[in-house]
Design a protein around this motif. Structure first.
Motif, PDB file in Angstrom:
ATOM      1  N   LEU A  89       0.826  -1.211   0.000  1.00  0.00           N
ATOM      2  CA  LEU A  89       0.000   0.000   0.000  1.00  0.00           C
ATOM      3  C   LEU A  89       0.863   1.264   0.000  1.00  0.00           C
ATOM      4  CD1 LEU A  89      -2.931  -1.000   2.394  1.00  0.00           C
ATOM      5  CD2 LEU A  89      -2.845  -1.060  -0.093  1.00  0.00           C
ATOM      6  N   VAL A  90       1.938   1.243   0.807  1.00  0.00           N
ATOM      7  CA  VAL A  90       2.781   2.443   0.889  1.00  0.00           C
ATOM      8  C   VAL A  90       3.469   2.725  -0.457  1.00  0.00           C
ATOM      9  CG1 VAL A  90       4.845   3.434   1.966  1.00  0.00           C
ATOM     10  CG2 VAL A  90       3.128   2.297   3.380  1.00  0.00           C
ATOM     11  N   THR A  91       3.988   1.674  -1.109  1.00  0.00           N
ATOM     12  CA  THR A  91       4.676   1.933  -2.396  1.00  0.00           C
ATOM     13  C   THR A  91       3.678   2.456  -3.441  1.00  0.00           C
ATOM     14  OG1 THR A  91       4.510  -0.439  -2.868  1.00  0.00           O
ATOM     15  CG2 THR A  91       6.662   0.379  -2.197  1.00  0.00           C
ATOM     16  N   THR A  92       2.432   1.968  -3.392  1.00  0.00           N
ATOM     17  CA  THR A  92       1.432   2.476  -4.347  1.00  0.00           C
ATOM     18  C   THR A  92       1.138   3.946  -4.065  1.00  0.00           C
ATOM     19  OG1 THR A  92       0.461   0.270  -4.420  1.00  0.00           O
ATOM     20  CG2 THR A  92      -0.864   2.056  -5.315  1.00  0.00           C
ATOM     21  N   ALA A  93       0.995   4.281  -2.774  1.00  0.00           N
ATOM     22  CA  ALA A  93       0.715   5.680  -2.423  1.00  0.00           C
ATOM     23  C   ALA A  93       1.885   6.585  -2.848  1.00  0.00           C
ATOM     24  CB  ALA A  93       0.440   5.798  -0.930  1.00  0.00           C
ATOM     25  N   ILE A  94       3.119   6.098  -2.665  1.00  0.00           N
ATOM     26  CA  ILE A  94       4.291   6.894  -3.090  1.00  0.00           C
ATOM     27  C   ILE A  94       4.229   7.119  -4.610  1.00  0.00           C
ATOM     28  CG2 ILE A  94       6.815   6.863  -3.387  1.00  0.00           C
ATOM     29  CD1 ILE A  94       7.053   5.290  -0.800  1.00  0.00           C
ATOM     30  N   ALA A  95       3.930   6.044  -5.340  1.00  0.00           N
ATOM     31  CA  ALA A  95       3.875   6.146  -6.810  1.00  0.00           C
ATOM     32  C   ALA A  95       2.850   7.199  -7.227  1.00  0.00           C
ATOM     33  CB  ALA A  95       3.512   4.786  -7.411  1.00  0.00           C
ATOM     34  N   LEU A  96       1.691   7.163  -6.570  1.00  0.00           N
ATOM     35  CA  LEU A  96       0.640   8.124  -6.922  1.00  0.00           C
ATOM     36  C   LEU A  96       1.054   9.551  -6.587  1.00  0.00           C
ATOM     37  CD1 LEU A  96      -2.451   6.137  -5.871  1.00  0.00           C
ATOM     38  CD2 LEU A  96      -2.317   7.506  -7.945  1.00  0.00           C
ATOM     39  N   ALA A  97       1.645   9.713  -5.396  1.00  0.00           N
ATOM     40  CA  ALA A  97       2.031  11.064  -4.972  1.00  0.00           C
ATOM     41  C   ALA A  97       3.039  11.650  -5.958  1.00  0.00           C
ATOM     42  CB  ALA A  97       2.606  11.020  -3.557  1.00  0.00           C
ATOM     43  N   ILE A  98       4.038  10.847  -6.356  1.00  0.00           N
ATOM     44  CA  ILE A  98       5.046  11.351  -7.300  1.00  0.00           C
ATOM     45  C   ILE A  98       4.375  11.684  -8.643  1.00  0.00           C
ATOM     46  CG2 ILE A  98       7.136  10.774  -8.612  1.00  0.00           C
ATOM     47  CD1 ILE A  98       8.039   9.019  -6.323  1.00  0.00           C
ATOM     48  N   ALA A  99       3.505  10.772  -9.109  1.00  0.00           N
ATOM     49  CA  ALA A  99       2.880  10.970 -10.422  1.00  0.00           C
ATOM     50  C   ALA A  99       2.023  12.232 -10.438  1.00  0.00           C
ATOM     51  CB  ALA A  99       2.034   9.751 -10.776  1.00  0.00           C
ATOM     52  N   LEU A 100       1.217  12.427  -9.377  1.00  0.00           N
ATOM     53  CA  LEU A 100       0.342  13.606  -9.337  1.00  0.00           C
ATOM     54  C   LEU A 100       1.168  14.887  -9.290  1.00  0.00           C
ATOM     55  CD1 LEU A 100      -2.411  12.331  -6.878  1.00  0.00           C
ATOM     56  CD2 LEU A 100      -2.728  12.910  -9.283  1.00  0.00           C
ATOM     57  N   THR A 101       2.240  14.877  -8.475  1.00  0.00           N
ATOM     58  CA  THR A 101       3.062  16.079  -8.336  1.00  0.00           C
ATOM     59  C   THR A 101       3.724  16.426  -9.673  1.00  0.00           C
ATOM     60  OG1 THR A 101       3.555  15.295  -6.120  1.00  0.00           O
ATOM     61  CG2 THR A 101       4.878  17.137  -6.918  1.00  0.00           C
ATOM     62  N   VAL A 102       4.382  15.427 -10.272  1.00  0.00           N
ATOM     63  CA  VAL A 102       5.111  15.714 -11.519  1.00  0.00           C
ATOM     64  C   VAL A 102       4.138  16.137 -12.630  1.00  0.00           C
ATOM     65  CG1 VAL A 102       6.547  14.683 -13.322  1.00  0.00           C
ATOM     66  CG2 VAL A 102       7.046  14.226 -10.930  1.00  0.00           C
TER      67      VAL A 102
END
Ligand code: ASP
Length: 419
Positions: A89-102
């Motif tokens: 769950l944490v790695t998915t949330a990290i992936a989303l956070a990076i994707a949304l920011t970039v």
């Protein structure tokens, strides 16, 4: 030559042949279209994907049963399960956070042309309650429908019962152990056909590919692609080094064959046999860990898909001129992380999940129609990232539980298949 190298060579040649057919417009010739791309190439590719899928349920069922009986300890199982779930769950949330920011910083989709003829028919997706209830089911039905979560639960319960059932349990365990070896042999046999199948799959994909479609959506396409590569080559190696001390270069090298299979099949589920073999034979992860974490990850952990969803949400919002608030962006992270849990790792599954995310933040789901045309290549790439994520977490969890054989991990030739 190792089998992986051979597969990569055939893959590149397949892509070149497909592109040549596309650019020369030979792909539009009725004969080539009927007998070659949608005939020979399609049939050879599909037969291979079907044979991988054929093995998934028996392999998951038997190997997870064996894994559970080898652990013997429900507490240990709980601790592996708990850690794995948190990491997924944490790695998915990290992936989303990076994707949304970039994607927000780059302004992906600003000023994009929205074609007026987009026609997207929403597919049915399951509610969270339905997902929870589906984890327990008639095992035969679950196996027939490929409901991996229910197969996982059944195998673990049966495995635990076998360890408590004395002599009768021991006999069943012995039988399953032999069965497991036989299935792994079958996996090896089928893997030998991979080069020809991958050639056919890639040739078809590139022959069908709308190169023009990519150029009109270049911003979206290359943002997703760049972020996928960043996640696989920077985020996972960093996590691996920091959390387990394992050498990220060895990890990346040994992931090659599973990555190629994921790329060719666009399905984390169909790749399970190869990912599992890579974990146990190449990286030295104990079967008791990999037999659980890999099928579990193929079903619930999709970081590559999350990246696509993050970028797609920003793209569609920008294209339609909608401003997303920070709260809505946070909602996207939560929604997409939860949505990944119940979606099987099959081609295009991410698009169905995207519907739920868009609905949640009030964006038009027709927006999916705009990006669907160029999704095939992205689906292949994100599937490769999805299974790399499952594998990185598997190594981290196995290492933390003393269930990773360092000597096997460090040996470059361990489990290598020669052709
Ligand atoms: N094809 C992906 C997988 O199997 C899911 C998706 O993103 O569509 O992992």
């Amino acid at each position: 030559m190792s089998l992986t190298k051979k597969i990569i060579v055939f893959m590149v040649v397949g892509a070149v042949v497909g592109l040549a057919l596309n650019l020369s417009q030979l792909n539009q010739d009725p004969f080539v279209d009927t007998y070659l791309t949608n005939g020979l190439f399609y049939v050879v590719g599909q037969l291979f994907i079907l044979s991988l899928k054929m093995m998934v349920v028996p392999l998951v069922f038997v190997s997870l049963f064996c894994g559970t009986t080898a652990l013997r300890d429900p507490a240990m199982l709980g601790s592996i399960g708990g850690r794995t779930l948190v990491f997924y769950l944490v790695t998915t949330a990290i992936a989303l956070a990076i994707a949304l920011t970039v994607a927000t910083l780059l302004g992906v989709g600003v000023g994009a042309d929205i074609p007026t003829d987009v026609n997207y028919i929403p597919k049915e997706s399951r509610s969270f309650v339905e997902v929870i209830l589906s984890v327990i089911d008639n095992p035969i039905k679950a196996m027939a429908e490929g409901n991996l979560l229910a197969v996982i639960v059944f195998s673990i319960l049966l495995g635990l019962s076998a360890t408590m059932a004395g002599k009768a349990g021991e006999q069943v365990i012995g039988l399953f152990k032999s069965f497991n070896e036989v299935i792994m042999k079958l996996v090896m046999l089928i893997m030998h056909f991979a080069p020809y199948a991958v050639f056919a799959i890639l040739a078809k994909v590139f022959a069908d590919l709308g190169v023009e479609a990519i150029s009109t959506l270049a911003g979206y396409f290359f943002t997703v692609l760049g972020l996928l590569l960043f996640h696989a080559l920077v985020v996972y190696p960093l996590l691996l080094k920091l959390l387990s001390g394992l050498n990220p270069l060895t990890f990346i090298k040994k992931m090659q064959s599973a990555v190629v299979f994921a790329f060719g099949t666009s399905s984390s589920n169909a790749t399970i046999p190869v990912t599992m073999r890579t974990m146990t034979e190449r990286m030295g992860v104990d079967k008791s860990v990999a037999s659980f974490t890999i099928p579990f990850g193929a079903t619930i952990n999709m970081d590559g898909t999350a990246i696509m969803q993050g970028v797609a949400t920003v793209f569609i919002a920008n294209a339609y001129g909608v401003d997303l608030t920070n709260l809505q962006l946070l909602m996207v992270v939560l929604m997409a992380t939860m949505a990944s849990i119940g979606t099987a790792g099959v081609p295009s599954a991410g698009m169905v999940m995207l519907q739920g995310v868009l609905l949640q933040v009030g964006l038009p789901i027709e927006g999916i129609g705009i990006i669907l045309g160029i999704d095939r290549l992205l689906d292949m790439t994100r599937t490769a990232v999805n299974i790399t994520g499952d594998s990185a977490v598997t190594c981290i969890v196995a290492k933390s539980q003393n269930k990773l054989d360092q000597a096997v991990f460090d040996d470059p030739d361990a489990g290598l298949i020669k052709d």
